[in-house]
Design an enzyme around this catalytic site. Structure first.
Site, PDB file in Angstrom:
ATOM      1  NE  ARG A  51     -12.729  37.304  60.389  1.00 51.45           N
ATOM      2  CZ  ARG A  51     -12.467  36.355  59.014  1.00 51.45           C
ATOM      3  NH1 ARG A  51     -12.148  35.276  59.153  1.00 51.45           N
ATOM      4  NH2 ARG A  51     -12.749  38.214  58.150  1.00 51.45           N
ATOM      5  CB  THR A  52     -18.099  40.221  63.857  1.00 52.39           C
ATOM      6  OG1 THR A  52     -16.667  40.774  63.113  1.00 52.39           O
ATOM      7  CG2 THR A  52     -17.588  41.346  65.032  1.00 52.39           C
ATOM      8  CE  LYS A  80     -38.339  49.180  52.753  1.00 52.71           C
ATOM      9  NZ  LYS A  80     -39.081  48.890  53.836  1.00 52.71           N
ATOM     10  NE  ARG A 101     -17.923  44.721  61.308  1.00 53.55           N
ATOM     11  CZ  ARG A 101     -17.933  43.332  61.272  1.00 53.55           C
ATOM     12  NH1 ARG A 101     -16.963  42.973  59.694  1.00 53.55           N
ATOM     13  NH2 ARG A 101     -16.772  43.462  62.130  1.00 53.55           N
ATOM     14  CG  HIS A 129     -13.544  45.006  66.063  1.00 52.12           C
ATOM     15  ND1 HIS A 129     -14.667  44.705  66.643  1.00 52.12           N
ATOM     16  CD2 HIS A 129     -13.509  44.611  64.378  1.00 52.12           C
ATOM     17  CE1 HIS A 129     -15.003  43.740  65.635  1.00 52.12           C
ATOM     18  NE2 HIS A 129     -14.503  43.090  64.649  1.00 52.12           N
TER      19      HIS A 129
HETATM   20  N1   CP Z   1     -12.021  40.627  62.381  1.00 54.51           N
HETATM   21  C1   CP Z   1     -13.111  40.730  61.562  1.00 54.51           C
HETATM   22  O1   CP Z   1     -14.147  41.570  62.119  1.00 54.51           O
HETATM   23  O2   CP Z   1     -13.909  40.248  60.825  1.00 54.51           O
HETATM   24  P1   CP Z   1     -15.499  40.249  59.840  1.00 54.51           P
HETATM   25  O3   CP Z   1     -15.019  41.570  58.440  1.00 54.51           O
HETATM   26  O4   CP Z   1     -15.190  39.089  58.949  1.00 54.51           O
HETATM   27  O5   CP Z   1     -15.894  40.507  60.856  1.00 54.51           O
END
Ligand code: CP
Length: 304
Positions: A51-52, A80, A101, A129
Site C-alpha cells: 500500500r504505502t 554493499k 521505509r 508511520h
Molecule cells: N499499511 C501499510 O503500511 O501497508 P504496506 O506495508 O503494504 O505498505
C-alpha cells in the site's frame, strides 16, 4: 524545506488543511492532474510494502509527476554497505522528494538530516508511520465527521505496531478522546507512548485483554496484525499471532455505526466474512491513503 518524520510535526490546522485538500482531490481530480509536472518522487523502500509504496507512486502519477526508486534493500547499494546518509545525499541529486521505509527506527530522520529535498517517513521499524495516520484520519473524518468525543479501540500488537503509535499521537490532540488498548500482556503499548503521549495529554484510557468486553462502547475499532518481522523468536510469534480474530459473531454487540479499521496487510485478525459488513472501512482506508499522500506531496513541495 520541510520533511515529515513524525505525525506530531503537523499541527491540527495543518492536518485539517491536508484533509481539505484530499477531499478536494476526491471531488476534482482533474484540477490536480498536472500539479507535479516535471517533479519526481523517489520511493526508497528498505522493507516490504504494498500500500504505502504503490499509493505514493500512484499519488505522484495522478499529480502528473514521475517516480523512481527501489522496493528492497538488496537491489540498492545499501547491500554493499552504503549509509542512509549517503543514500539521501545522492537521491537529492536525482529527485524532488523522498518517501523512505526502513526497518531501523530513526533511519528516515537521518535521511532528512542529510537530504536537500523533503523526506517522508513511510514507516520506520516499530516506531512511526505518519502517512498511515493521514489515511486513518481521512477515513475517520469521512465516516464520523469529527475527531473529538470518540472512543477508539486499538487491538492487537500495540507494542510493535507503528501505525498505532502514530494514530495515538495524532488523536491525543482532540477533546473527549478515550483509548481502549486491547492486547495480550506481551504486546502492550510501549511505556513511552503511554507516559509521553496519552498521559501527558490527559487522555482517558484503559488497558485490557478483552476485546468482547470492550466492543459495545467503541466508535472505532482499529485492528492490527501481530508484527512477525519484529519478533526475536518464532515461538512467541506463533503463540500470539491469533490472539484476536474479528468475526461477525464478535460484532454482534458492537455499535451499528462502528467504524472497523485496519492499516493492512491483515493475516488472520479480521475474518474475510467481515468484509461485506457496512462497518468495514479498511479497504476505503487504503484508498484514502493515496489521496492524503497526494495532499502531503503538494504541501511539502510547496505547490498550491
Ligand atoms: N499499511 C501499510 O503500511 O501497508 P504496506 O506495508 O503494504 O505498505
Amino acid at each position: 524545506m520541510r520533511s515529515l518524520i513524525d505525525i506530531k510535526e503537523l499541527s491540527v490546522s495543518e492536518l485539517d488543511s491536508l484533509i481539505n485538500t484530499a477531499l478536494d482531490i476526491i471531488e476534482n481530480p482533474k484540477k490536480y492532474s498536472q500539479k507535479c509536472q516535471g517533479k519526481k518522487i523517489a520511493t526508497l523502500f528498505f522493507e516490504p510494502s504494498t500500500r504505502t509504496r504503490l499509493s505514493f507512486e500512484a499519488a505522484m502519477y495522478e499529480l502528473g509527476g514521475n517516480v523512481l526508486g527501489f522496493s528492497e534493500a538488496q537491489s540498492s547499494s545499501a547491500s554493499k554497505g552504503e549509509s542512509v546518509a549517503d543514500t539521501a545525499k545522492i537521491i537529492s541529486l536525482y529527485a524532488d522528494i523522498i518517501a523512505m521505509r526502513h526497518p531501523k527506527e530513526g533511519a528516515p530522520l537521518v535521511a532528512s538530516m542529510n537530504a536537500s529535498i523533503p523526506v517522508i517517513n513511510a514507516g520506520d521499524g516499530g516506531h512511526n508511520h505518519p502517512t498511515q495516520t493521514l489515511a486513518d484520519l481521512l477515513t475517520i473524518k469521512r465516516k464520523k465527521g469529527r475527531f473529538d468525543n470518540l472512543t477508539v479501540g486499538l487491538c492487537g500488537d500495540l507494542k510493535f505496531g507503528r501505525t498505532v503509535h502514530s494514530l495515538i499521537s495524532a488523536l491525543s490532540r482532540y477533546e473527549g478522546i478515550k483509548f481502549v488498548l486491547i492486547s495480550p500482556e506481551e504486546l502492550k503499548i510501549p511505556g513511552y507512548v503511554k507516559t509521553d503521549v496519552i498521559e501527558k495529554n490527559g487522555i482517558e484510557y484503559v488497558e485490557t485483554t478483552d476485546l468482547a468486553g470492550a466492543m459495545p462502547e467503541l466508535d472505532i475499532l482499529y485492528m492490527t496484525r501481530v508484527q512477525k518481522e519484529r519478533f526475536f523468536n518464532e515461538e512467541d510469534y506463533l503463540r500470539l499471532k491469533d490472539s484476536y480474530i474479528l468475526n461477525p459473531q464478535k460484532l454482534e454487540n458492537a455499535k451499528k455505526d462502528l467504524c472497523i479499521m485496519h492499516p493492512l496487510p491483515r493475516v488472520n485478525e479480521i475474518s474475510v466474512s467481515v468484509d461485506n459488513d457496512p462497518r468495514a472501512c479498511y479497504f476505503e482506508q487504503a484508498l484514502n491513503g493515496k489521496y492524503m499522500r497526494m495532499a502531503l506531496i503538494l504541501m511539502l513541495l510547496g505547490i498550491e
